[in-house]
Scaffold this active site. Structure first.
Site, PDB file in Angstrom:
ATOM      1  CD  GLU A  43      -3.449   0.251   1.595  1.00 42.11           C
ATOM      2  OE1 GLU A  43      -3.429  -0.908   1.963  1.00 42.11           O
ATOM      3  OE2 GLU A  43      -4.242   1.095   1.829  1.00 42.11           O
ATOM      4  CG  HIS A 103      -2.212   2.223   9.491  1.00 39.31           C
ATOM      5  ND1 HIS A 103      -1.361   1.457   8.759  1.00 39.31           N
ATOM      6  CD2 HIS A 103      -3.233   2.701   8.864  1.00 39.31           C
ATOM      7  CE1 HIS A 103      -2.165   1.388   7.672  1.00 39.31           C
ATOM      8  NE2 HIS A 103      -3.328   2.180   7.544  1.00 39.31           N
ATOM      9  CD  GLU A 122      -4.750  -0.868   8.594  1.00 40.00           C
ATOM     10  OE1 GLU A 122      -3.772  -1.924   8.619  1.00 40.00           O
ATOM     11  OE2 GLU A 122      -5.371  -0.375   7.784  1.00 40.00           O
TER      12      GLU A 122
HETATM   13  C1  RAM Z   1      -6.856   1.792   4.207  1.00 39.19           C
HETATM   14  C2  RAM Z   1      -5.371   2.446   4.303  1.00 39.19           C
HETATM   15  C3  RAM Z   1      -5.664   3.861   4.945  1.00 39.19           C
HETATM   16  C4  RAM Z   1      -7.051   4.015   5.081  1.00 39.19           C
HETATM   17  C5  RAM Z   1      -7.621   3.556   3.892  1.00 39.19           C
HETATM   18  C6  RAM Z   1      -9.264   3.939   3.857  1.00 39.19           C
HETATM   19  O1  RAM Z   1      -6.429   0.708   3.208  1.00 39.19           O
HETATM   20  O2  RAM Z   1      -4.477   1.888   5.079  1.00 39.19           O
HETATM   21  O3  RAM Z   1      -5.206   3.855   6.449  1.00 39.19           O
HETATM   22  O4  RAM Z   1      -7.149   5.587   4.807  1.00 39.19           O
HETATM   23  O5  RAM Z   1      -7.791   2.295   3.797  1.00 39.19           O
END
Ligand code: RAM
Length: 945
Positions: A500, A815, A793
């Site tokens: 990503e 994250h 995250e």
């Molecule tokens: C995830 C990304 C990001 C987020 C989007 C919507 O895949 O890691 O943090 O903003 O989605």
């Protein structure tokens, strides 16, 4: 006069006065002695003084085209004269227009509050790049090896090597290398790497612009033969990007072009005034070599047996190498000086533990999750193959956890040449997000010298510190900063490990203010704001991520994400007093506001399903929250208000009177419309949840929607959508919702940041602290308790009971979005609040942690922030029924110190009663505080409680 100046200039130290102002840390466009292509760049300096309560009343800048002229007082470029002004930053150069290559040397002095002139600063400089693209006269050169890429999953062609020999005569006075690439480059002269930057020239929308670097290579050239050599890689230009492979996008790599190419220009000036120029053209030689594969997401493969020994040195036989292929330029593509801080190795990390694995491999633990690479030092036979894999976590059975890397191969391979003295290698054009490196193929038992961690990131100077007597909080702060470092790599990415690593705008906008408390992010955002504006859609929407290659057909824009185009420049303005980003981006921002207005169909509110046409429906909303969803359209409406409000303030900052009026009106309309639609009139938010049906197509839509959520109240309060009693009621609703949830947060990406600030703003600091200090799931402390060294995250990225079971694939351990609590830590717990953009005026209003008998609390806290004017410190400490505050106020700034005391009688400031203490401008009572206004200096305040 001139002689006096000369004396002052170089012997100023001898004349330092007891009072007066001394300038230091001279910068141009936020950098020390940079190269820039801003024709009228902005200058700044910091002031110190031996006296308290000091400020600048005037300054003078002298600028000359050589240091000798400056020393002789021959200011052939600029003498500003005495400028009555308090400004020490964002001061625009107003001298003679500067030409390409011109170096401008400058000094500054300041007059203090008594009108006394201080000493001149030490000289600083900046240099102008190549202002016109046509000056380059260099071609894009490379070697198309795309057909050599192979592999069923990853098509990774070898990386090209380029070289040319030149002859240099004696007496080089000055030499500059201007260099860039479509792809990534490393350049060397006679085997020495030019500069220490990585991943140059950075990621941009290459169809619109590419950046270049300028290196002073005067001392790298020698009389006789010299070798210019460069290695290229595919990078963001031609390599794999984001999740395109994962989501089955028709394009998975080579988003901008297939072949990486180099453009360079070496200018040599001799002492006799003669000039020689070497540019990239078909006379350069190219070949493939040891670097068999090279990709940002997938890693590198290097076969040392294929090295061209001596290829970076003069005298190398390159007869068998091919002439370089020349590639056409794109007409509209701009070539500009890289405006951001360079990406560098910012730290070396030693291995903490080596864990042997079955099958003869080893896992090296660096005890810190970070972004970067490893350097290996090995000895073995030619052909021995060392494979390095990277992971952020281990499975309970000790295996490397790589599920969360998804399609990022993130593997480096080194094939030994068999040097009996040993071999050292590190990849050049990739990085990984990891704490653990698994190494296989070692012939000998490894030790701690086998691997070294190289931390890579944009070199944003550390400006903030945060320390308490609570170990969990200190670790949390460390995690926040490490996560920022791991994700501010040329652009603000979401994560550094999986497939990503893109500039998600939502993440960036919720975190930008936090970032400015940790590190000097001014030039970093100067660069990324260009990416944001380049990525703006025709219809005016800012994108989901910037730069924005087409990674997935459905990716466009989303409420909560696209507003980064307004919020980021705004926060940079607030932190650094920077109006240039606002001015340069004003048309973009106005276009975005027009887009919102059009979208609202003149209603100034986004009603349910207003964004049902984007994918996911409604956008990402309060991404990764728990429980019923906050309607994304309601959040979009709140953000609309917030943007209008920020536009108002920014219009005022740049003197756009008519726009100021316009956005004042827009903000008013939005507030009325939003409250009429989404509030029940009693301070409770509602929505027509039936309008969403079964929620299909919405993120977590099956959970249902309600306006009565933590995220709704937190945002409404944070964004100043509510006033007076409505605001208080929202605060009470927020508290009630938290209590109903056992004092646990349920907020996602859009709700977590404003949660604690909103509690504090409505008088619920105690509850803010309770959430902040909690270690129960879900909380910031829970991550720390579970051994995190970076921000996760998801709140449940890992739990002791369930391991990584929650969506193992979308589970980054680095994250920064939830790290946005940093804003509350500095802004509330330490209470450092800019009341004027750039912190020239600020409040110190710390929220003292409540006593937590029998529980971990905070009894002492110290935060510091180096602002454009110098370092602010806010510290507090509880001592046997007393509170001690310590505050540092930089020269040329003013502060209001909010002392929590019923009256002044129990307050001692620097050992004196308030009424007797010197340097105090004003004392007033405000609610539960005695508010003391002061100028620069250090203040220790004892408060009897
Ligand atoms: C995830 C990304 C990001 C987020 C989007 C919507 O895949 O890691 O943090 O903003 O989605």
């Amino acid at each position: 006069m001139k002689t006096a100046l000369l004396l002052l200039l170089f012997f100023s130290a001898a004349f330092v006065r007891a009072e007066g102002l001394t300038p230091s840390y001279l910068r141009c466009e936020y950098k020390v002695d940079p190269v820039t292509d801003e024709r009228y760049p902005r200058l700044s300096w910091e002031l110190t003084s031996s006296g308290n309560d000091q400020h600048q009343t005037a300054y003078q800048i002298l600028a000359a085209s050589s240091i000798a002229k400056l020393a002789a007082g021959r200011t052939d470029l600029w003498d500003s004269g005495r400028v009555p002004s308090a400004a020490t930053f964002q001061v625009g150069y107003k001298g003679k227009p500067l030409a390409s290559r011109q170096v401008c040397y400058w000094i500054v002095r300041s007059w203090d509050k008594n009108g006394v002139a201080g000493p001149w600063s030490k000289p600083a400089s900046w240099e102008i790049g190549l202002l016109d693209k046509n000056e380059w006269k260099a071609q894009w050169i490379g070697l198309d090896m795309d057909h050599l890429g192979k592999g069923p999953k990853y098509h990774l062609p070898p990386a090209p090597y380029l070289r040319k020999e030149i002859r240099i005569k004696k007496g080089v006075k000055k030499a500059r290398l201007y260099v860039t690439a479509l792809g990534l480059y490393e350049f060397s002269i006679n085997g020495k790497k030019t500069g220490d930057a990585h991943l140059t020239p950075g990621w941009t929308d290459y169809d619109k612009r590419v950046y270049y670097q300028v290196y002073d290579v005067t001392s790298d050239l020698k009389p006789g033969a010299n070798a210019l050599a460069s290695q290229l890689s595919y990078g963001w230009y031609a390599g794999y990007l984001g999740y395109s492979l994962l989501v089955g996008n028709p394009v998975v790599r080579a988003f901008y072009g297939k072949v990486p190419v180099l453009k360079a220009r070496l200018e040599v000036e001799y002492e006799d005034g003669k000039k020689e120029v070497t540019v990239t053209d078909q006379s350069w030689k190219v070949n493939q070599g040891a670097l068999l594969e090279s990709d940002l997401l997938n890693g590198e493969t290097y076969d040392a047996r294929l090295e061209h020994s001596g290829w970076q040195q003069p005298g190398f036989h390159d007869q068998s190498w091919k002439p370089a292929q020349v590639f056409p330029d794109k007409a509209g593509r701009k070539v500009e000086v890289y405006p951001g801080p360079p990406v560098k190795v910012t730290q070396m990390l030693a291995v903490k533990t080596i864990l042997p694995r079955p099958g003869g491999s080893y896992i090296f633990d660096f005890a810190q999750n970070f972004a970067g690479i490893v350097r290996i030092q090995v000895r073995g036979e030619a052909g021995d193959t060392i494979r390095l894999r990277f992971g952020e976590k281990l499975h309970p059975d000790g295996r490397l956890m790589t599920e969360n890397l998804r399609m990022a191969r993130a593997t480096d391979t080194y094939i030994l040449k068999g040097d009996p003295k040993g071999e050292t290698w590190e990849p050049k054009f990739t990085f990984h997000g990891f704490q653990y490196a698994e190494v296989s193929g070692l012939r000998n038992k490894p030790d701690h010298a086998t691997l070294t961690g190289l931390v890579i990131g944009s070199d944003t100077p550390k400006t903030g510190t945060f320390e308490t007597d609570n170990a969990m909080v200190n670790q949390l702060y460390s995690n926040i900063d490490w996560t920022q470092r791991a994700n501010y790599i040329d652009i603000p990415t979401d994560c550094p490990q999986r497939d990503e690593r893109i500039g998600w705008t939502g993440d960036a906008q919720v975190y930008v203010k936090s970032a400015t408390f940790n590190r000097d992010a001014a030039s970093f955002f100067t660069k990324w704001t260009v990416d944001l504006n380049d990525g703006q859609y025709e219809n005016g929407a800012f994108p989901l991520y910037a730069p924005r290659p087409d990674l997935r057909k459905t990716d466009t824009f989303s409420p909560g994400w696209m507003e980064a185009g307004i919020i980021c420049p705004y926060q940079i303005y607030r932190a650094y007093g920077d109006t240039t980003l606002i001015r340069k981006g004003w048309q973009n921002m106005v276009r975005f506001m027009d887009f919102l207005e059009k979208r609202s169909q003149g209603a100034y509110v986004f009603k349910e399903n207003a964004f049902a046409d984007i994918d996911p429906k409604g956008g990402y909303g309060d991404w990764l929250s728990f429980g019923k969803k906050t309607p994304p359209d309601m959040l979009a409406s709140f953000y609309y208000y917030y943007c209008a409000d920020l536009m108002k303030e920014m219009a005022a900052a740049i003197g756009q009177e008519s726009d100021l009026k316009k956005f004042e009106k827009t903000a008013g309309e939005i507030r009325r419309a939003v409250l009429a639609h989404y509030s029940d009139g009693q301070g409770r938010f509602k929505c027509d949840s039936a309008a969403y049906g079964d929620g299909a197509g919405y993120v977590d839509g099956s959970l249902g929607f309600t306006g009565h959520t933590q995220t709704a109240y937190a945002n409404a309060i944070y964004m100043n959508l509510l006033e007076g009693t409505a605001r208080d009621r929202a605060g009470n609703n927020l508290v009630e919702l938290l209590h109903q949830n056992n004092d646990k947060l349920g907020t996602g990406f859009l709700g977590a940041k404003p949660l604690l600030p909103a509690l504090s703003a409505t008088g619920h600091s105690d509850l803010a602290y309770r959430l902040f200090l909690s270690k129960a799931f879900p909380s910031w402390g829970f991550e720390v308790e579970n051994g995190s060294t970076t921000i996760w995250e998801r709140w449940d990225s890992y739990t002791k009971e369930d391991g990584f079971k929650y969506n193992a694939a979308m589970n980054s351990f680095s994250h920064y979005a939830f790290g946005a609590v940093c804003e509350w830590m500095f802004g509330n717990a330490a209470g450092i609040k800019a009341t004027r953009a750039g912190f020239t005026e600020f409040d110190i209003q710390p929220e003292i942690a409540p006593d937590h008998p029998g529980r971990d609390g905070i009894r002492s806290l110290k935060a510091s922030l180096r602002t454009m004017s110098g370092e602010i410190v806010s510290a507090w400490q509880k001592e046997n029924g007393k509170l001690v505050m310590h505050v540092q106020v930089p020269v040329n700034t003013k502060a209001r110190l909010f002392v929590p005391a019923a009256d002044d009688t129990g307050i001692l400031i620097n050992g004196q009663q308030l009424s007797n203490a010197p340097g105090i401008h004003q004392v007033v009572r405000e609610k539960d505080f005695v508010v003391v206004s002061v100028g620069s200096g250090n203040y220790t305040i004892n408060i009897r409680r």
